[in-house]
Design a protein around this motif. Sequence first.
Motif, PDB file in Angstrom:
ATOM      1  N   SER A 148       0.831  -1.201   0.000  1.00 45.65           N
ATOM      2  CA  SER A 148       0.000   0.000   0.000  1.00 45.65           C
ATOM      3  C   SER A 148       0.864   1.248   0.000  1.00 45.65           C
ATOM      4  O   SER A 148       0.632   2.187  -0.778  1.00 45.65           O
ATOM      5  CB  SER A 148      -0.909   0.004   1.238  1.00 45.65           C
ATOM      6  N   GLN A 151       2.789   1.698  -3.411  1.00 43.02           N
ATOM      7  CA  GLN A 151       1.874   2.048  -4.501  1.00 43.02           C
ATOM      8  C   GLN A 151       1.352   3.463  -4.342  1.00 43.02           C
ATOM      9  O   GLN A 151       1.298   4.223  -5.310  1.00 43.02           O
ATOM     10  CB  GLN A 151       0.709   1.061  -4.538  1.00 43.02           C
ATOM     11  N   GLY A 152       0.970   3.823  -3.128  1.00 40.10           N
ATOM     12  CA  GLY A 152       0.474   5.168  -2.890  1.00 40.10           C
ATOM     13  C   GLY A 152       1.544   6.208  -3.139  1.00 40.10           C
ATOM     14  O   GLY A 152       1.298   7.218  -3.802  1.00 40.10           O
ATOM     15  N   PHE A 153       2.731   5.958  -2.627  1.00 46.90           N
ATOM     16  CA  PHE A 153       3.822   6.918  -2.799  1.00 46.90           C
ATOM     17  C   PHE A 153       4.126   7.141  -4.275  1.00 46.90           C
ATOM     18  O   PHE A 153       4.245   8.282  -4.727  1.00 46.90           O
ATOM     19  CB  PHE A 153       5.072   6.429  -2.072  1.00 46.90           C
TER      20      PHE A 153
ATOM     21  N   ARG B 147      -0.246   9.248   4.084  1.00 46.85           N
ATOM     22  CA  ARG B 147      -0.988   9.522   2.860  1.00 46.85           C
ATOM     23  C   ARG B 147      -0.740   8.430   1.832  1.00 46.85           C
ATOM     24  O   ARG B 147      -1.665   7.929   1.191  1.00 46.85           O
ATOM     25  CB  ARG B 147      -0.523  10.866   2.304  1.00 46.85           C
ATOM     26  N   SER B 148       0.523   8.055   1.677  1.00 47.32           N
ATOM     27  CA  SER B 148       0.869   7.012   0.706  1.00 47.32           C
ATOM     28  C   SER B 148       0.193   5.705   1.070  1.00 47.32           C
ATOM     29  O   SER B 148      -0.412   5.038   0.219  1.00 47.32           O
ATOM     30  CB  SER B 148       2.384   6.814   0.664  1.00 47.32           C
ATOM     31  N   THR B 149       0.271   5.340   2.326  1.00 49.44           N
ATOM     32  CA  THR B 149      -0.280   4.058   2.749  1.00 49.44           C
ATOM     33  C   THR B 149      -1.786   4.009   2.541  1.00 49.44           C
ATOM     34  O   THR B 149      -2.321   3.042   1.990  1.00 49.44           O
ATOM     35  CB  THR B 149       0.049   3.799   4.223  1.00 49.44           C
ATOM     36  N   GLN B 151      -3.712   5.904   0.571  1.00 45.79           N
ATOM     37  CA  GLN B 151      -4.072   5.970  -0.843  1.00 45.79           C
ATOM     38  C   GLN B 151      -3.823   4.633  -1.532  1.00 45.79           C
ATOM     39  O   GLN B 151      -4.654   4.155  -2.306  1.00 45.79           O
ATOM     40  CB  GLN B 151      -3.283   7.077  -1.538  1.00 45.79           C
ATOM     41  N   GLY B 152      -2.680   4.043  -1.240  1.00 45.27           N
ATOM     42  CA  GLY B 152      -2.368   2.749  -1.851  1.00 45.27           C
ATOM     43  C   GLY B 152      -3.340   1.677  -1.405  1.00 45.27           C
ATOM     44  O   GLY B 152      -3.861   0.912  -2.229  1.00 45.27           O
ATOM     45  N   PHE B 153      -3.620   1.641  -0.120  1.00 47.35           N
ATOM     46  CA  PHE B 153      -4.530   0.609   0.400  1.00 47.35           C
ATOM     47  C   PHE B 153      -5.909   0.733  -0.241  1.00 47.35           C
ATOM     48  O   PHE B 153      -6.488  -0.259  -0.700  1.00 47.35           O
ATOM     49  CB  PHE B 153      -4.635   0.734   1.919  1.00 47.35           C
ATOM     50  N   ILE B 156      -5.885  -0.367  -3.915  1.00 44.50           N
ATOM     51  CA  ILE B 156      -5.805  -1.819  -4.083  1.00 44.50           C
ATOM     52  C   ILE B 156      -7.114  -2.471  -3.646  1.00 44.50           C
ATOM     53  O   ILE B 156      -7.627  -3.365  -4.307  1.00 44.50           O
ATOM     54  CB  ILE B 156      -4.616  -2.386  -3.276  1.00 44.50           C
ATOM     55  N   PHE B 162      -6.238  -7.252  -3.342  1.00 43.48           N
ATOM     56  CA  PHE B 162      -5.713  -8.082  -2.263  1.00 43.48           C
ATOM     57  C   PHE B 162      -6.243  -9.498  -2.436  1.00 43.48           C
ATOM     58  O   PHE B 162      -7.355  -9.809  -2.022  1.00 43.48           O
ATOM     59  CB  PHE B 162      -6.118  -7.517  -0.903  1.00 43.48           C
TER      60      PHE B 162
END
Lengths: 190, 190
Positions: A148, A151-153, B147-149, B151-153, B156, B162
């Motif tokens: 996560s 991918q977000g980064f 933010r990255s985590t 957004q990525g989560f 996905i 997943f």
Amino acid sequence: MARAGLTADRVTEAAADLADVVGFDNITLSALARGFGVADASLYSHVKNMRDLRTRVAVRAAGELADRLATATAGRAGKESLAGFANAWRDFARHCPGRYQATQMPVEPEVVAGSSGHQRIMAITYAHLSGYGLPEPDLTDAIRLLRSTYQGFFAIEASSGFGHPRDLQASWEKILDALDNALTHWRVSS
Amino acid sequence: MARAGLTADRVTEAAADLADVVGFDNITLSALARGFGVADASLYSHVKNMRDLRTRVAVRAAGELADRLATATAGRAGKESLAGFANAWRDFARHCPGRYQATQMPVEPEVVAGSSGHQRIMAITYAHLSGYGLPEPDLTDAIRLLRSTYQGFFAIEASSGFGHPRDLQASWEKILDALDNALTHWRVSS
DNA sequence: GCTAAAACCTAGGAGGCATAGGTTTGCGGA
DNA sequence: TCCGCAAACCTATGCCTCCTAGGTTTTAGC
């Protein structure tokens, strides 16, 4: 007149190259046909349709990413492995943005099952964390965290979404530190 | 015949609703026009073009998200604030997928500057971490991690990416624990 | 009721996806 | 060497989408 010598593989490669330039979401059969000096309809002999083409690009890109991840984690463990894995992934996302986007495309389970690239990425992902000694299901939770975050980064970086003046490379390294720390001090489920 | 009573705002709202159904990337002026019982061209009196419409949806959605984040973090601190913030964001992403996608759309700095929603989201994001006592630039690094985590989560999760059978809600809670832990034991730059 | 702005229209061009069905090219075999 | 066939490529066509130009109708305020 001389034929272009089209092939499903050559069309896929051209599509991947185009994706790196205009973005995976903006590839067009017409643009590909123009690049080959060929009519739109000619591509349908090699590719079923737009969706099929995108899937092919996704599979090919996954293979290329898997190669990079494999060499980046070979012979490393712990933080070194984590950083190698993450940096290789980030390099791929930055230098091949279209191909990277393709690897994120949702694809049917059957396709994933038949794509050695996708399979290898999953295997490498699990393997490169073995040094942290996490048992299941915590290992899967941890992988979901990493996936996560990366991918977000990459998505935010690609869209220039980090507006703050703070140096991005420094933030990235700090994030890797934090993730390593989180894995090192992971609290295993009771 | 009776007029549809179109307005830039009503068109934007309809576009947001449509985005929640078909995806932000798949909204279409034609579909909106059909929904209003109106010709395609009629919409151009209210929105400049497709890009303008998307931007309007992004601004509106950012406002709605800001509202949710504000109420979710009000009167909370530390882990409670973190979880409230993250869960509100996730709820938004799950229940309003199109609107959520819109909030991720890259928009010009001028638009962000003029969008109270975007401004409030940033302000709330910084404020809700105050309990962890991080100084700059570490605070910005930490925010970039969160933010990255998230957004990525969400991305996905939205694409059913997943694949592992492990319960997703359990993973999510584990991830929040890990992030809280990372913030609590953050190693401040020398 | 008149007027002006707002709301909506028709017409049409450009470009993209996709199908149907025909023609050319090149290669292996008789 | 020539035949035949499969692969490569074509034209024609239809539908959808975005967008512009320029005209008509409705509505609201005076």
